[in-house]
Motif scaffolding. Structure first.
Motif, mmCIF file in Angstrom:
data_model
loop_
_atom_site.group_PDB
_atom_site.id
_atom_site.type_symbol
_atom_site.label_atom_id
_atom_site.label_comp_id
_atom_site.label_asym_id
_atom_site.label_seq_id
_atom_site.Cartn_x
_atom_site.Cartn_y
_atom_site.Cartn_z
ATOM 1 N N ARG A 8 0.839 -1.196 0.000
ATOM 2 C CA ARG A 8 0.000 0.000 0.000
ATOM 3 C C ARG A 8 0.870 1.240 0.000
ATOM 4 N NH1 ARG A 8 -4.228 0.264 -2.582
ATOM 5 N NH2 ARG A 8 -5.383 -1.646 -2.403
ATOM 6 N N GLY A 9 0.835 1.951 1.136
ATOM 7 C CA GLY A 9 1.497 3.247 1.141
ATOM 8 C C GLY A 9 2.999 3.184 1.234
ATOM 9 N N LEU A 10 3.562 2.066 1.630
ATOM 10 C CA LEU A 10 4.992 2.008 1.879
ATOM 11 C C LEU A 10 5.639 1.047 0.900
ATOM 12 C CD1 LEU A 10 4.648 1.621 5.708
ATOM 13 C CD2 LEU A 10 4.679 3.704 4.363
ATOM 14 N N ILE A 15 9.749 3.897 1.876
ATOM 15 C CA ILE A 15 10.049 4.098 3.288
ATOM 16 C C ILE A 15 11.461 4.613 3.440
ATOM 17 C CG2 ILE A 15 10.370 2.962 5.486
ATOM 18 C CD1 ILE A 15 8.219 1.101 4.882
ATOM 19 N N PRO A 361 2.815 9.884 -2.611
ATOM 20 C CA PRO A 361 2.522 8.446 -2.639
ATOM 21 C C PRO A 361 2.449 7.915 -4.063
ATOM 22 C CG PRO A 361 1.006 9.623 -1.177
ATOM 23 C CD PRO A 361 1.771 10.663 -1.921
ATOM 24 N N TRP A 479 4.163 13.430 3.733
ATOM 25 C CA TRP A 479 4.510 12.108 3.210
ATOM 26 C C TRP A 479 5.996 11.821 3.410
ATOM 27 C CZ3 TRP A 479 2.150 7.834 2.199
ATOM 28 C CH2 TRP A 479 2.779 6.845 1.439
ATOM 29 N N ARG A 483 7.385 8.906 5.948
ATOM 30 C CA ARG A 483 8.278 7.839 5.480
ATOM 31 C C ARG A 483 9.539 7.765 6.325
ATOM 32 N NH1 ARG A 483 10.700 7.805 0.794
ATOM 33 N NH2 ARG A 483 11.128 9.997 1.009
ATOM 34 N N PHE A 631 -1.069 11.241 6.832
ATOM 35 C CA PHE A 631 -0.165 10.239 6.284
ATOM 36 C C PHE A 631 -0.869 8.896 6.127
ATOM 37 C CE2 PHE A 631 3.013 6.872 6.808
ATOM 38 C CZ PHE A 631 3.894 7.191 5.789
ATOM 39 N N SER A 635 -1.458 6.920 2.708
ATOM 40 C CA SER A 635 -0.955 5.555 2.594
ATOM 41 C C SER A 635 -2.046 4.606 2.113
ATOM 42 C CB SER A 635 -0.410 5.097 3.952
ATOM 43 O OG SER A 635 0.036 3.763 3.898
ATOM 44 N N ARG A 636 -3.246 4.774 2.666
ATOM 45 C CA ARG A 636 -4.352 3.890 2.290
ATOM 46 C C ARG A 636 -4.782 4.085 0.843
ATOM 47 N NH1 ARG A 636 -8.124 4.622 7.732
ATOM 48 N NH2 ARG A 636 -6.897 3.242 9.090
ATOM 49 N N ALA A 638 -2.726 5.140 -1.632
ATOM 50 C CA ALA A 638 -1.622 4.989 -2.581
ATOM 51 C C ALA A 638 -1.873 3.779 -3.464
ATOM 52 C CB ALA A 638 -0.298 4.837 -1.837
#
Length: 661
Positions: A8-10, A15, A361, A479, A483, A631, A635-636, A638
């Motif tokens: 997902r977001g990472l 990161i 993202p 963002w 990260r 954030f 992330s959700r 992305a």
């Protein structure tokens, strides 16, 4: 225990601090992305014609509304002979100093492997500054560049609106009874323009050059025809008329700079689109064709205003004979669409750079051409720009009202570019302090004068691009900081790989056929998702690849040259891949390159392990709760790593966990 989630977001590269994104990595440009360094003959002519259509669309449509704004009843000056000379002198000086000298002569020298644009400029600066450099200066430079990029999005919303609205405004001259249809027609054109984006710019790109060639030729012909009213208008090239204009009008004369700056909107596009065409075609098109045509048209409008001051209501359309006003409206509308397309494509390229550099993202980046890597389509950005354009058209309702909102985004970005240019001149070109300061101070004085004139119009609409810029800057900084925060937390929980392999050698867990690929943000240590997999499934593949993907501070690299493979023992391999910030990672293609490095893989026998995390904003992370919530939202929403890295969905295994930060 926590796990990073590339799902997902990472992402593996998201990161990680861009130290994984190193400038020292050997790089080679992809020939399909950048234009020839020194084209000649037919190739130069073709690139120059193409650049004419894409690069100069914005600045080429400025004659539609610039003089109209300078002499408008709301905030302009009367169209007297001294004031017409004074305003024209300021326009000539602005085009010369800002576009010809600042951008074409100096700024375009600051290229990052052929790429231009404010984020490419930032990456170029960061190559010279290591992580142990002064953190304060790094923060300031990064913040300036990000805010400048955020302002460009505001420009990307207002440019299509003011360009198309300014062109359709010709209906008020041709058929005043159709005045009430101007807004509706503008919205229909904008809706069609943004709807077409999913097809890519390759189709319409073939007609960009010829359309703008006709447009600039029309500007020149109309301007020359207008000289018959007052041929002495050419004397307005003398800067003294502009100086005397300020003495006559004082503060109000200074405020007129807020309208004069409309003549140079699009100057940033010359730099941003440099990677697609190269310096030589852009400089050639500007100096030999675009600049002269613009000057001729402005002089023609000025001559008309001296003979007929009442033409200030719309000097561009009134410059043409009545029989030619309808064809002129059609050509102007096509030119406005081209200008809008250039800014939209620029927003796509800027977003791709921001994603790869870790400031935004992951988004759905679609390549629309098999030949030009720079031609991309990003649905989320397209939808946001379309909605923004339609909203500002409905809110402002006229090109005159939009003019107040326009200048502040352009001048703000120009001033920031000048500051970054000063750093490049000192640190990369080796200019002496007095030489760099003299050049940058001159440019900055002009930029700040224009910016100051527009700041005073915040209440009239200048708040719109500022609000957009602040919002996007907040998103990018949040963002980036989020990260960094997660990277710090997860780095402290990573098990040394040597210890993990010793444990595997001692306990000898069951091994199954095939290859398991674990995407990880850490170039060292055992990924937590790997630990979870072994803990819960009690099994390992006979071959395990720990894949880290980084982004370099250059536009393009050859991932085969930068690919690093390290055998760790017990069937484990550490693989580090590096991409340029204008490239799209493709993991299956990357896996094919591993076969030549001793890591034999088969697509149908390879599984990809990703983590899916649930972020909880109750941890010890030093970030305001509202920023943590932002954030989490980003992330959700992305794009999934499966799509972003082009991983076959039926080969992906996800493991979920919670992370308190």
């Amino acid at each position: 225990m926590t796990t990073p989630s590339p799902s997902r977001g990472l992402t593996p590269s998201v990161i990680a601090e861009p130290a994984a994104t190193t400038a020292e990595t050997p790089a080679s440009s992809h020939p399909h992305h950048h234009a020839d360094a020194n084209p000649t003959g037919r190739r130069l002519a073709l690139l120059t014609l193409t650049a004419l259509g894409v690069v100069f669309g914005d600045i080429g449509t400025s004659p539609l509304y610039t003089l109209q704004e300078c002499f408008s009843r709301e905030h302009g000056v009367p169209a007297t002979i001294p004031d017409v000379y004074g305003v024209l002198s300021l326009i000539v000086l602005s085009l010369t100093m800002i576009v010809t000298i600042k951008y074409v002569t100096f700024i375009m020298r600051a290229d990052n492997k052929g790429e231009g644009g404010i984020l490419a400029l930032l990456a170029l600066i960061m190559q010279r500054r290591r992580r142990d450099d002064d953190k304060g200066s790094r923060f300031v430079l990064i913040s300036l560049a990000l805010f400048g990029a955020a302002l460009l999005y505001g420009d990307g919303i207002i440019t299509p609106a003011i360009s198309v609205l300014g062109a359709v405004d010709g209906l008020k001259v041709i058929a005043p009874a159709l005045d009430r249809w101007v807004i509706i027609i503008t919205i229909v054109i904008l809706f069609g323009l943004f709807s077409f984006q999913r097809s890519g710019t390759e189709r319409v790109g073939r007609m960009f050059g010829p359309v703008m060639l006709v447009w600039f030729a029309t500007l020149a012909v109309l301007g020359v025809a207008g000289f018959r009213h007052h041929p002495e208008i050419l004397k307005a090239v003398w800067p003294g008329y502009g100086v005397s204009f300020f003495f006559r009008h004082g503060l109000h004369g200074f405020l007129i700079l807020g309208s004069v700056v409309l003549a140079v909107t699009g100057a940033e596009a010359l730099y941003a689109d440099m990677g697609h065409f190269g310096k030589k075609p852009i400089r050639l098109a500007w100096l030999t064709f675009v600049f002269p045509c613009l000057l001729l048209n402005y002089f023609g409008q000025g001559a008309l205003l001296i003979a007929h001051p009442e033409a200030a209501a719309n000097p561009f359309y009134l410059l043409a004979p009545r029989a030619l006003q309808i064809p002129l409206l059609v050509i102007a509308t096509f030119a406005a669409i081209v200008a809008s397309q250039a800014l939209i494509s620029g927003a796509f390229s800027l977003t791709q750079q921001a994603v790869q550099l870790g400031f935004v993202p992951r988004l759905d980046i679609r390549h629309t051409s098999h030949h030009a890597a720079g031609q991309i389509y990003i649905p989320e950005v397209n939808q946001a720009l379309a909605l923004g354009c339609i909203v500002v058209v409905l809110f402002f309702k006229s090109a005159t009202a939009l003019g107040a909102a326009y200048g502040i985004a352009v001048t703000g970005t120009m001033a920031i570019t000048t500051l970054l240019f000063h750093v490049i001149a000192r640190e990369q070109w080796g200019w002496s302090p007095w030489k760099a300061t003299a050049a940058s101070a001159t440019f900055l004085l002009i930029d700040l004068a224009f910016f100051g004139a527009n700041v005073l119009k915040i209440e009239q609409g200048g708040w719109v691009p500022l609000a957009i810029g602040v919002a996007l800057f907040t998103i990018m900084r949040t963002w980036k900081e989020g990260r960094r925060l997660l990277w710090t937390i997860l780095q402290g929980r990573t098990l040394p790989m040597s210890m993990f392999i010793e444990d595997v050698a001692r306990k000898k867990p069951m091994r199954v056929n095939g290859t398991a690929v674990f995407l990880t943000s850490h170039s060292e240590g055992a990924p937590v998702v790997l630990l979870h997999h072994l803990k819960h499934n009690q099994v390992l593949h006979e071959q395990v690849v720990l894949l880290s993907i980084g982004v370099a501070d250059v536009p393009d690299v050859d991932e085969r040259e930068t690919l690093v493979v390290e055998e760790l023992g017990e069937g484990f391999f550490r693989v580090r891949a590096t991409y340029g910030f204008m490239q799209q990672p493709n993991v299956p293609d990357l896996m094919k390159h591993l076969n030549a490095r001793g890591v034999k893989t088969r697509p149908m026998a390879t599984s990809y392990y990703l983590g899916r995390e649930q972020l909880i904003p109750s941890g010890p992370g030093k970030m305001a709760r509202w920023r943590k919530m932002l954030f989490i939202f980003l992330s959700r929403n992305a794009r999934s790593a499966t799509q972003f890295f082009s991983i076959p969905p039926n080969r992906v295994v996800e493991l979920g966990t919670q992370i308190e930060f």
